[in-house]
Design a protein around this motif. Structure first.
Motif, PDB file in Angstrom:
ATOM      1  N   PRO A  90       0.872  -1.171  -0.091  1.00  0.00           N
ATOM      2  CA  PRO A  90      -0.022  -0.035   0.032  1.00  0.00           C
ATOM      3  C   PRO A  90       1.062   1.201   0.004  1.00  0.00           C
ATOM      4  O   PRO A  90       1.980   1.035   0.159  1.00  0.00           O
ATOM      5  CB  PRO A  90      -0.916  -0.086   1.371  1.00  0.00           C
ATOM      6  CG  PRO A  90      -0.476  -1.449   1.965  1.00  0.00           C
ATOM      7  CD  PRO A  90       0.660  -2.233   1.167  1.00  0.00           C
ATOM      8  N   HIS A  95      -8.209  -0.014  -4.313  1.00  0.00           N
ATOM      9  CA  HIS A  95      -7.335   0.812  -3.312  1.00  0.00           C
ATOM     10  C   HIS A  95      -7.473   2.152  -3.463  1.00  0.00           C
ATOM     11  O   HIS A  95      -6.860   2.935  -2.744  1.00  0.00           O
ATOM     12  CB  HIS A  95      -6.055   0.389  -4.164  1.00  0.00           C
ATOM     13  CG  HIS A  95      -5.772   0.980  -5.543  1.00  0.00           C
ATOM     14  ND1 HIS A  95      -4.453   1.757  -5.940  1.00  0.00           N
ATOM     15  CD2 HIS A  95      -6.676   1.129  -6.740  1.00  0.00           C
ATOM     16  CE1 HIS A  95      -4.939   1.901  -7.309  1.00  0.00           C
ATOM     17  NE2 HIS A  95      -6.005   1.710  -7.736  1.00  0.00           N
ATOM     18  N   PRO A 114      -6.572  -1.062   1.388  1.00  0.00           N
ATOM     19  CA  PRO A 114      -4.976  -2.035   1.323  1.00  0.00           C
ATOM     20  C   PRO A 114      -4.214  -1.946   2.633  1.00  0.00           C
ATOM     21  O   PRO A 114      -3.589  -3.071   2.897  1.00  0.00           O
ATOM     22  CB  PRO A 114      -4.188  -1.294   0.123  1.00  0.00           C
ATOM     23  CG  PRO A 114      -5.367  -0.541  -0.722  1.00  0.00           C
ATOM     24  CD  PRO A 114      -6.399  -0.246  -0.059  1.00  0.00           C
TER      25      PRO A 114
END
Lengths: 408, 66
Positions: free
Chosen positions: A24, A289, A319
């Protein structure tokens, strides 16, 4: 109730470290570790919330006091998602942006088509489609772009057959979909693409209304009282959700496995990892995301000692949520066979949890397994650093994945 | 252990069938949960607890110690 965390609102972190394409954005991870519930500034001036902790994310997504309605939510994206509808109004039948009981009325018309058993009956056909594409890859010879040869066409063809969409139109709808979900496309470009897709589907629905077909759309036309407008929206939503997501998981999953050779060796040696590998890749890669899922508070809600006021938008930083060390040990490690990997929230949580998740699981299970059986020495054809990532897309993934192998 | 399901809350995600297929099934027409075994063997209790935790709609309860 405490105000200790109410400092300057942050903006949604989206920048990933190019050296760690599977992780992430670093700032999202930092926020989770310091302020898992924090104030978030939106492009339109709204100040809402960002949730990056696993437990809080689950609670928000399961709580009916948080709404999915577009007219109540502020968007953290540079532009709105044109596929959900125009302006504040959802497209007719767009149940993913409706609350219950409206949402439920539409969803229940579809759930029978996506059960565990129903999807298992598709397995032989998915195996056949996958084998055909692997044959074509072998015939073409290395190198190939795995996105175009494998990851995109397989779920596209599967969802087309399931819905009753002519696959020969795939170049058209894949291209238009790519524009509609590209956050770097202007709102005008995305709206034109979404309009073309809607017109295409409206024609298809009219055609099926006059000559019924034995497929999901044909069944809905015969067995439900949905209007043509609703059928168009629902069909298009299923087509896009059915190939964009799985296609990205397939290609990104293969990229991740190729970059974790120890895990790939273990996967190849042990067929008992087939199911759990899919869950761990879903957790580790979390392709939904950017600014999704999101909810708007319908009432004042207390969450982790903070007061979320009615009208405020909450963004779930998925994420980071799926890498929460409070829920998953060594969360940044890809470990196929991880116990409890299935507890990820990659398919969401609450009444809106992914309708097609059982189809996605089967496509990934078959896809990864058959690919590495057929091409055991598959490897990247370019340095990993040259793989271009879809950072500005609703679903994360790779743009292309050039792969090669030694020919027998 | 006694398992209780709420068909009105169920959203037919199928998580319970993946967790404990001997205990849960889905109705053919709409995928709504059907209970195959309301008092499962102790060997299945962990799988049922997983199903309870994974159910996105909180439509499953397991009363322990029955």
């Amino acid at each position: 109730m405490t105000d200790q965390n109410l400092g300057t609102p942050v903006t949604l972190p989206t920048r990933r470290d190019p050296a760690c394409p599977f992780d992430p954005p670093e700032e999202l991870t930092r926020l989770r570790d310091s302020q898992p519930l924090t104030r978030l500034a939106f492009p339109d001036g709204h100040v809402g919330w960002l949730v990056t902790g696993y437990d809080a994310a689950r609670r928000v997504l399961a709580d009916p006091r948080f709404s999915v309605r577009m007219d109540l939510k502020h968007s953290p994206l540079p532009r709105r998602n044109v596929l959900a509808g125009s302006g504040d109004k959802p497209a007719p039948g767009m149940f993913v942006v409706m609350d219950d009981p409206d949402h439920r009325r539409f969803r229940r018309l579809l759930t029978g088509q996506f059960t565990v058993q129903r999807m298992r009956r598709l397995e032989p056909r998915i195996v056949q489609i996958t084998a055909d594409h692997l044959d074509a890859m072998a015939k073409a010879g290395p190198p190939v772009d795995l996105v175009q040869a494998f990851a995109l066409p397989i779920p596209s063809l599967v969802i087309c057959e399931l819905l009753g969409v002519p696959y020969e139109d795939h170049a058209f709808f894949q291209e238009q979909t790519a524009v509609a979900v590209d956050l770097e496309a202007s709102v005008e470009q995305a709206t034109v693409a979404a309009g073309r897709l809607t017109d295409y589907f409206a024609d298809l629905v009219r055609h099926k209304r006059s000559s019924p077909t034995d497929d999901l759309l044909g069944g809905l036309i015969t067995d439900s009282d949905l209007t043509d407008e609703e059928l168009t929206t629902i069909g298009l939503a299923l087509l896009i959700a059915g190939h964009e997501t799985t296609a990205n998981m397939l290609a990104l999953g293969v990229f991740a496995l190729l970059r974790h050779p120890g895990q790939l060796d273990a996967y190849r040696a042990d067929t008992s990892l087939t199911d759990s590998a899919v869950e761990e890749l879903l957790r580790y890669l979390t392709i939904i995301h950017r600014g999704s899922p999101s909810r708007a508070a319908l009432a004042d809600v207390e969450l982790d000692g903070q007061l979320i006021r009615a009208g405020e938008t909450v963004i779930i930083g998925l994420p980071a949520v799926n890498r929460d060390p409070a829920r998953f040990a060594d969360p940044d490690v890809l470990r196929l066979g991880r116990e409890g990997a299935r507890h990820h929230l990659a398919f969401g949580h609450g009444v809106h949890q992914c309708l097609g998740q059982q189809l996605a699981r089967i496509e990934m299970r078959i896809g990864y397994r058959m690919l590495f059986e057929r091409f055991p020495a598959l490897r990247l054809a370019v340095p990993a650093a040259e793989i271009s990532m879809r950072e500005a897309s609703l679903a994360y993934g790779v743009r292309r994945l050039p792969v090669t192998w030694e020919q027998a | 252990m006694r398992v209780i399901t709420d068909q009105d809350r169920c959203v037919a995600a199928g998580q319970c069938v993946l967790s404990a297929p001997d205990v849960f099934d889905q109705r053919e027409q709409d995928g709504v949960v059907m209970l195959r075994d309301p008092t499962p063997h102790p060997d299945l209790h962990d799988a049922v607890r997983d199903a309870v935790a994974l159910c996105p709609a909180a439509a499953i309860r397991a009363q322990e110690g029955r």
